[in-house]
Enzyme design. Structure first.
Site, PDB file in Angstrom:
ATOM      1  CB  CYS A   1       2.958   3.043  11.083  1.00 57.34           C
ATOM      2  SG  CYS A   1       2.747   1.968  10.174  1.00 57.34           S
TER       3      CYS A   1
ATOM      4  CG  ASN B   1      -4.461   3.531   9.945  1.00 56.76           C
ATOM      5  OD1 ASN B   1      -5.005   4.836   9.186  1.00 56.76           O
ATOM      6  ND2 ASN B   1      -3.779   3.435  10.214  1.00 56.76           N
TER       7      ASN B   1
ATOM      8  CB  SER C   1      -2.609  -3.171   1.331  1.00 58.09           C
ATOM      9  OG  SER C   1      -0.972  -3.627   1.238  1.00 58.09           O
ATOM     10  N   GLY C   2      -3.091  -6.144  -0.011  1.00 59.36           N
ATOM     11  CA  GLY C   2      -2.956  -7.166   0.289  1.00 59.36           C
ATOM     12  C   GLY C   2      -2.778  -7.872   1.653  1.00 59.36           C
ATOM     13  CG  HIS C   3       0.321  -6.232   4.840  1.00 55.53           C
ATOM     14  ND1 HIS C   3       0.100  -6.059   6.156  1.00 55.53           N
ATOM     15  CD2 HIS C   3       0.939  -5.418   4.196  1.00 55.53           C
ATOM     16  CE1 HIS C   3       0.111  -4.884   6.398  1.00 55.53           C
ATOM     17  NE2 HIS C   3       0.538  -4.485   5.085  1.00 55.53           N
TER      18      HIS C   3
ATOM     19  CB  THR D   1      10.591 -10.304 -12.558  1.00 54.75           C
ATOM     20  OG1 THR D   1      11.606  -9.455 -13.582  1.00 54.75           O
ATOM     21  CG2 THR D   1      10.201 -10.786 -12.859  1.00 54.75           C
TER      22      THR D   1
ATOM     23  CD  GLN E   1      -6.808  -0.989   7.752  1.00 58.76           C
ATOM     24  OE1 GLN E   1      -7.508  -1.815   7.813  1.00 58.76           O
ATOM     25  NE2 GLN E   1      -5.555  -1.011   7.993  1.00 58.76           N
TER      26      GLN E   1
ATOM     27  N   GLY F   1       0.907  -1.413  -0.017  1.00 57.22           N
ATOM     28  CA  GLY F   1      -0.081   0.256  -0.092  1.00 57.22           C
ATOM     29  C   GLY F   1       0.813   1.257   0.126  1.00 57.22           C
TER      30      GLY F   1
HETATM   31  N1  PLP Z   1      -2.797   2.875   4.973  1.00 55.05           N
HETATM   32  C1  PLP Z   1      -3.663   2.870   5.508  1.00 55.05           C
HETATM   33  C2  PLP Z   1      -4.387   3.240   5.521  1.00 55.05           C
HETATM   34  C3  PLP Z   1      -3.051   1.690   6.169  1.00 55.05           C
HETATM   35  O1  PLP Z   1      -3.504   1.265   7.442  1.00 55.05           O
HETATM   36  C4  PLP Z   1      -2.200   0.818   5.815  1.00 55.05           C
HETATM   37  C5  PLP Z   1      -1.022  -0.127   6.562  1.00 55.05           C
HETATM   38  O2  PLP Z   1      -1.083  -0.317   7.823  1.00 55.05           O
HETATM   39  C6  PLP Z   1      -0.548   1.638   4.788  1.00 55.05           C
HETATM   40  C7  PLP Z   1      -1.446   2.401   3.736  1.00 55.05           C
HETATM   41  C8  PLP Z   1       0.977   0.991   4.643  1.00 55.05           C
HETATM   42  O3  PLP Z   1      -0.099  -0.263   3.343  1.00 55.05           O
HETATM   43  P1  PLP Z   1       1.657  -1.745   3.745  1.00 55.05           P
HETATM   44  O4  PLP Z   1       1.467  -2.326   5.083  1.00 55.05           O
HETATM   45  O5  PLP Z   1       0.578  -2.300   2.349  1.00 55.05           O
HETATM   46  O6  PLP Z   1       2.437  -0.422   3.190  1.00 55.05           O
END
Ligand code: PLP
Length: 379
Positions: free
Chosen positions: A324, A151, A201-203, A239, A181, A71
């Site tokens: 973060c 988030n 984002s995948g995770h 790749t 999110q 993301g």
């Molecule tokens: N944006 C939001 C709102 C998020 O919650 C997060 C990750 O917690 C990100 C961006 C960043 O995504 P990634 O961890 O895939 O870099």
């Protein structure tokens, strides 16, 4: 170690079995999608099918989906190349004061390069209105960036309404939405938000870390952030991470197959909040969250880092805000104007359809014990 009692799905979600199986299968196929022989063509066909799956979930054309590494990369690409695309308009960016660091730090970097950034402040409930966004528009506004689901609070921002309002005033302003999110957690599908650029984002949905995507609306001629071999139709060189992409698509399919996943997630969140309010009278709900999977609470006067550690010692995983933040008070709750004691004691709880009442009861009991045994700065 015992299985954790996990309430931090907004930080990352466990890799789904379907995603793991797809990943292992594709790891065994090892071809480079750019190679012209059968192994390569097989890998390219798989990526094509996976792109179609993600596009289906976004409700957009597959040509509008570009795979990235996360993301954060998607947000960086959208912002850095978005303002560049609109450089003739000017150097003004509008965003909110409660974006993820992937957007806020990128805006800060753009400020160092001469851009001017307006950060809209949310109200006490963590909300921002379309009127605030249009009032901030200027003739030199190049781009608006607004998240879909916060988030830390789970508040859903009115992105579709904001896109419509902004475009009605000035159709040439680019609109980026960080929907990391919101992907598969909200309606309408993200391709129907009207935004020009949407990051996912995948995770967060059960794929492994290391894969994401950027939706780029047809006609938006974004230059690549990564240049090189010209993969992804020249938009994102490198790749293709075929195994992660396969796992991403498998996680998408698995989510879509669980049609009651959002109701189940919301039900367990509501159950947990009700039990917490009953068992811990000192607890304040900062935000119950509009999105089914996130809410924010506070134990005013307590130190959330200490509470998180004490809960962690009992195998209960929660967050003191976004993963973060690393111990600093949340910029989101600060922007909402919460009192200092609430900021200090703030916790984010996040849920999945697999979260159980037994796990919720364990969280409630651990938080009750923490509130009764820990030192508080309030008497
Ligand atoms: N944006 C939001 C709102 C998020 O919650 C997060 C990750 O917690 C990100 C961006 C960043 O995504 P990634 O961890 O895939 O870099």
């Amino acid at each position: 170690m015992d299985k954790p009692i996990y309430f931090d799905y907004a930080a990352t979600a466990p890799v789904r079995r379907e995603a793991l199986e797809a990943m292992i299968q594709v790891l065994g196929q090892f071809g480079n999608p750019s190679s012209r022989y059968a192994y390569g063509r097989e890998a390219a066909a798989r990526v094509k099918a996976d792109r179609e799956t993600v596009a289906q979930a976004l409700d957009c054309d597959p040509s509008e989906v570009c795979f990235t590494s996360c993301g954060t990369e998607s947000d960086n690409w959208a912002l850095r190349r978005g303002v560049e695309l609109n450089r003739r308009k000017g150097k003004h960016i509008i965003t909110t004061a409660m974006e993820h660091a992937a957007v806020l730090e990128t805006c800060r970097d753009l400020e160092r390069q001469g851009y001017e950034v307006t950060r809209l402040k949310p109200n006490r409930a963590g909300r921002i209105t379309a009127e605030q966004v249009t009032a901030a528009l200027r003739p030199d506004t190049a781009l608006v960036s607004m998240m879909l689901v916060n988030n830390e609070t789970g508040v859903v921002l009115p992105v579709r309404e904001c896109v419509e309002a902004v475009k009605a005033v000035d159709a040439s302003v680019l609109f980026h939405c960080d929907a990391v999110q919101g992907f598969l957690k909200t309606q309408p599908p993200l391709g129907k938000l009207g935004a020009d650029l949407v990051a996912v984002s995948g995770h967060k949905i059960g794929a492994p870390k290391g894969v994401g995507a950027l939706y780029i609306k047809k006609g938006v001629r974004l230059r690549p952030l990564l240049t090189g071999g010209g993969q992804e139709e020249g938009l994102r060189s490198g790749t293709e991470a075929t195994a992660q992409i396969a796992a991403f698509a498998a996680a998408v399919r698995a989510n879509l197959a669980e049609t009651d996943r959002l109701e189940r997630t919301c039900a367990i969140k509501n159950y947990t909040l009700a039990k917490l309010k009953e068992a811990v009278p000192k607890l304040e709900v900062i935000s119950p969250g509009d999105a089914p999977h996130i809410c924010a609470i506070s134990l005013p006067g307590y130190k959330s880092e200490v509470v998180v550690r004490v809960l962690g010692d009992r195998g209960v995983c929660v967050s003191s805000g976004s993963a973060c933040h690393k111990g600093k008070p949340s910029h989101v709750f600060a922007a909402m104007g919460l009192p200092r004691s609430w900021l200090d004691g703030a916790l984010r709880l996040s849920f999945s359809p697999e979260s159980t009442p037994e796990e919720a009861d364990a969280l409630v009991s651990a938080l009750k014990d923490a509130a009764e045994s820990l030192f508080t700065t309030l008497s």
